[in-house]
Design an enzyme around this catalytic site. Structure first.
Site, PDB file in Angstrom:
ATOM      1  N   THR A  28      32.350  49.588  44.915  1.00 42.89           N
ATOM      2  CA  THR A  28      31.512  48.721  44.065  1.00 42.89           C
ATOM      3  C   THR A  28      30.372  49.528  43.436  1.00 42.89           C
ATOM      4  OG1 THR A  28      30.278  48.016  46.023  1.00 42.89           O
ATOM      5  CG2 THR A  28      31.994  46.527  45.246  1.00 42.89           C
ATOM      6  N   ILE A 105      42.842  51.239  45.829  1.00 39.43           N
ATOM      7  CA  ILE A 105      43.962  51.758  45.029  1.00 39.43           C
ATOM      8  C   ILE A 105      43.440  52.601  43.876  1.00 39.43           C
ATOM      9  CG2 ILE A 105      45.537  49.877  45.642  1.00 39.43           C
ATOM     10  CD1 ILE A 105      44.711  48.398  43.126  1.00 39.43           C
ATOM     11  N   HIS A 121      47.355  50.610  50.449  1.00 37.13           N
ATOM     12  CA  HIS A 121      47.826  49.683  49.417  1.00 37.13           C
ATOM     13  C   HIS A 121      48.287  50.383  48.145  1.00 37.13           C
ATOM     14  CE1 HIS A 121      45.374  46.340  51.602  1.00 37.13           C
ATOM     15  NE2 HIS A 121      46.551  46.561  52.148  1.00 37.13           N
ATOM     16  N   CYS A 129      59.405  53.492  37.105  1.00 37.92           N
ATOM     17  CA  CYS A 129      60.316  52.599  36.383  1.00 37.92           C
ATOM     18  C   CYS A 129      61.146  51.833  37.409  1.00 37.92           C
ATOM     19  CB  CYS A 129      61.227  53.415  35.468  1.00 37.92           C
ATOM     20  SG  CYS A 129      62.529  52.406  34.737  1.00 37.92           S
ATOM     21  N   CYS A 132      65.081  53.162  36.559  1.00 32.83           N
ATOM     22  CA  CYS A 132      65.552  54.541  36.825  1.00 32.83           C
ATOM     23  C   CYS A 132      64.634  55.320  37.770  1.00 32.83           C
ATOM     24  CB  CYS A 132      65.733  55.301  35.506  1.00 32.83           C
ATOM     25  SG  CYS A 132      64.163  55.806  34.752  1.00 32.83           S
ATOM     26  N   CYS A 152      63.751  54.570  29.291  1.00 32.95           N
ATOM     27  CA  CYS A 152      65.091  53.971  29.475  1.00 32.95           C
ATOM     28  C   CYS A 152      65.077  52.462  29.198  1.00 32.95           C
ATOM     29  CB  CYS A 152      65.594  54.238  30.902  1.00 32.95           C
ATOM     30  SG  CYS A 152      64.945  53.105  32.146  1.00 32.95           S
ATOM     31  N   ASN A 213      28.566  47.338  56.257  1.00 35.66           N
ATOM     32  CA  ASN A 213      29.038  46.353  55.271  1.00 35.66           C
ATOM     33  C   ASN A 213      27.875  45.478  54.834  1.00 35.66           C
ATOM     34  OD1 ASN A 213      31.783  45.717  54.204  1.00 35.66           O
ATOM     35  ND2 ASN A 213      31.154  43.639  54.712  1.00 35.66           N
TER      36      ASN A 213
HETATM   37  P1  CNA Z   1      36.952  42.556  50.008  1.00 36.64           P
HETATM   38  O1  CNA Z   1      37.647  41.495  50.761  1.00 36.64           O
HETATM   39  O2  CNA Z   1      36.572  42.280  48.606  1.00 36.64           O
HETATM   40  O3  CNA Z   1      35.639  42.916  50.847  1.00 36.64           O
HETATM   41  C1  CNA Z   1      34.702  43.841  50.379  1.00 36.64           C
HETATM   42  C2  CNA Z   1      33.548  43.867  51.365  1.00 36.64           C
HETATM   43  O4  CNA Z   1      32.701  44.952  51.004  1.00 36.64           O
HETATM   44  C3  CNA Z   1      32.703  42.610  51.362  1.00 36.64           C
HETATM   45  O5  CNA Z   1      32.533  42.149  52.695  1.00 36.64           O
HETATM   46  C4  CNA Z   1      31.345  43.049  50.773  1.00 36.64           C
HETATM   47  O6  CNA Z   1      30.254  42.461  51.404  1.00 36.64           O
HETATM   48  C5  CNA Z   1      31.348  44.531  51.067  1.00 36.64           C
HETATM   49  N1  CNA Z   1      30.635  45.365  50.105  1.00 36.64           N
HETATM   50  C6  CNA Z   1      30.636  45.272  48.761  1.00 36.64           C
HETATM   51  N2  CNA Z   1      29.919  46.287  48.218  1.00 36.64           N
HETATM   52  C7  CNA Z   1      29.451  47.013  49.275  1.00 36.64           C
HETATM   53  C8  CNA Z   1      28.636  48.179  49.389  1.00 36.64           C
HETATM   54  N3  CNA Z   1      28.170  48.816  48.311  1.00 36.64           N
HETATM   55  N4  CNA Z   1      28.362  48.652  50.630  1.00 36.64           N
HETATM   56  C9  CNA Z   1      28.816  48.021  51.741  1.00 36.64           C
HETATM   57  N5  CNA Z   1      29.580  46.907  51.689  1.00 36.64           N
HETATM   58  C10 CNA Z   1      29.906  46.427  50.481  1.00 36.64           C
HETATM   59  O7  CNA Z   1      37.773  43.922  50.011  1.00 36.64           O
HETATM   60  P2  CNA Z   1      38.736  44.524  51.124  1.00 36.64           P
HETATM   61  O8  CNA Z   1      38.961  45.929  50.762  1.00 36.64           O
HETATM   62  O9  CNA Z   1      38.316  44.184  52.486  1.00 36.64           O
HETATM   63  O10 CNA Z   1      40.072  43.694  50.831  1.00 36.64           O
HETATM   64  C11 CNA Z   1      41.208  44.329  50.709  1.00 36.64           C
HETATM   65  C12 CNA Z   1      41.826  44.293  49.291  1.00 36.64           C
HETATM   66  C13 CNA Z   1      40.861  44.483  48.152  1.00 36.64           C
HETATM   67  C14 CNA Z   1      42.727  45.469  49.207  1.00 36.64           C
HETATM   68  O11 CNA Z   1      44.027  44.992  49.050  1.00 36.64           O
HETATM   69  C15 CNA Z   1      42.319  46.292  48.001  1.00 36.64           C
HETATM   70  O12 CNA Z   1      43.436  46.839  47.357  1.00 36.64           O
HETATM   71  C16 CNA Z   1      41.639  45.311  47.124  1.00 36.64           C
HETATM   72  N6  CNA Z   1      40.726  45.853  46.085  1.00 36.64           N
HETATM   73  C17 CNA Z   1      40.612  47.193  45.852  1.00 36.64           C
HETATM   74  C18 CNA Z   1      39.759  47.660  44.863  1.00 36.64           C
HETATM   75  C19 CNA Z   1      39.654  49.153  44.641  1.00 36.64           C
HETATM   76  O13 CNA Z   1      40.636  49.879  44.768  1.00 36.64           O
HETATM   77  N7  CNA Z   1      38.468  49.648  44.296  1.00 36.64           N
HETATM   78  C20 CNA Z   1      39.008  46.767  44.121  1.00 36.64           C
HETATM   79  C21 CNA Z   1      39.147  45.387  44.361  1.00 36.64           C
HETATM   80  C22 CNA Z   1      40.019  44.943  45.362  1.00 36.64           C
END
Ligand code: CNA
Length: 241
Positions: A28, A105, A121, A129, A132, A152, A213
């Site tokens: 984020t 991701i 993930h 693809c 292919c 293709c 978190n």
């Molecule tokens: P989530 O469920 O959105 O949880 C995110 C957590 O991070 C929340 O509890 C927030 O309070 C906390 N948070 C947000 N910003 C911060 C920060 N700066 N410092 C500390 N804590 C913070 O996301 P999860 O990853 O738990 O859920 C899994 C999903 C989200 C996966 O399948 C990912 O693929 C998917 N996802 C990925 C991305 C990415 O690749 N950047 C973006 C959005 C969603």
């Protein structure tokens, strides 16, 4: 230095096999919204909830709508690693951290220089693809509108794990091995509600479990140290010796 940071610094200093387990909250601070924060994707208005759009069934049945959402909300080609990604790469280079296990991701850990990254993930950088199996970079999906296609004629699919799809077995096994051998596990930026990924924490047998978190999670009670703060702010203050 605040007390919780002193404790974390001491545990980092004492550890040789740190594993970091992270989620969307790690990115984020790079400008990529997570799913569950107040300004996350689950609080924005769409005709369907994100779990539905990001499911295998939806990809098969509404491919064009899937790609509209995917390009608009999940692809962030301009995003750069933040101080959390950079500190983790530094810890690995110093021989302190053995692996990053991520639900993300976006590929930002590798962009920061991390080498051992288990992407539970998948990754937006890999696309293939469906006919292919030829591979394509992210640009092949970013560019243009509509459904991206192979030379293709087959439909391209991002190599990300959609809802209803299983995790890659080899990736899970690598992550489990790293977690089970870790002497310090730092869990950060994840709501820990997405399974089976969140379940991997049960393989940890090391000394200390640290949780960083913004919001409380279901694992707060199990952790030896809980820090409700930005993961980038916390990790950037850790010194690597
Ligand atoms: P989530 O469920 O959105 O949880 C995110 C957590 O991070 C929340 O509890 C927030 O309070 C906390 N948070 C947000 N910003 C911060 C920060 N700066 N410092 C500390 N804590 C913070 O996301 P999860 O990853 O738990 O859920 C899994 C999903 C989200 C996966 O399948 C990912 O693929 C998917 N996802 C990925 C991305 C990415 O690749 N950047 C973006 C959005 C969603």
């Amino acid at each position: 230095m605040e007390d919780h940071l002193k404790t974390l610094q001491q545990w980092v200093d004492e550890s040789q096999r740190i594993v970091f387990f992270g989620g969307a909250g790690v990115s984020t601070e790079s400008g990529i919204p997570d799913f569950r924060s107040v300004d996350g994707l689950y609080h924005q208005e769409y005709s369907e909830p994100p779990e539905t759009i990001l499911s295998h069934t939806y990809f098969e049945q509404h491919t064009e709508e899937f790609f509209r959402f995917y390009r608009q909300k999940l692809l962030a080609p301009e995003a750069q690693p933040n101080r959390a990604h950079r500190k983790l790469a530094e810890l690995e280079a110093a021989g302190k951290l053995t692996a990053v296990v991520t639900q993300n991701i976006d590929g930002l850990h590798q962009k920061a220089g991390s080498r051992c990254v288990y992407e539970l993930h998948g990754a937006v950088s890999r696309n293939y693809c469906t006919r292919c199996h030829r591979f394509y970079p992210m640009e092949a999906v970013c560019a243009g509108a509509g459904v991206p296609r192979c030379v293709c004629g087959g439909i391209l699919k991002p190599d990300v794990v959609l809802y209803e799809e299983p995790l890659d077995q080899a990736t899970v096994e690598g992550a489990v091995q790293a977690i089970s051998q870790a002497d310090l596990l730092i869990v950060a930026g994840t709501s820990l509600v997405v399974y089976p990924a969140a379940g991997l924490l049960r393989f940890y047998r090391g000394k200390h479990l640290v949780l960083i978190n913004l919001e409380p999670t279901g694992a707060d009670r199990r952790a030896d140290l809980v820090i409700h703060d930005q993961v980038g702010r916390v990790l950037s203050q850790i010194r690597v010796h």
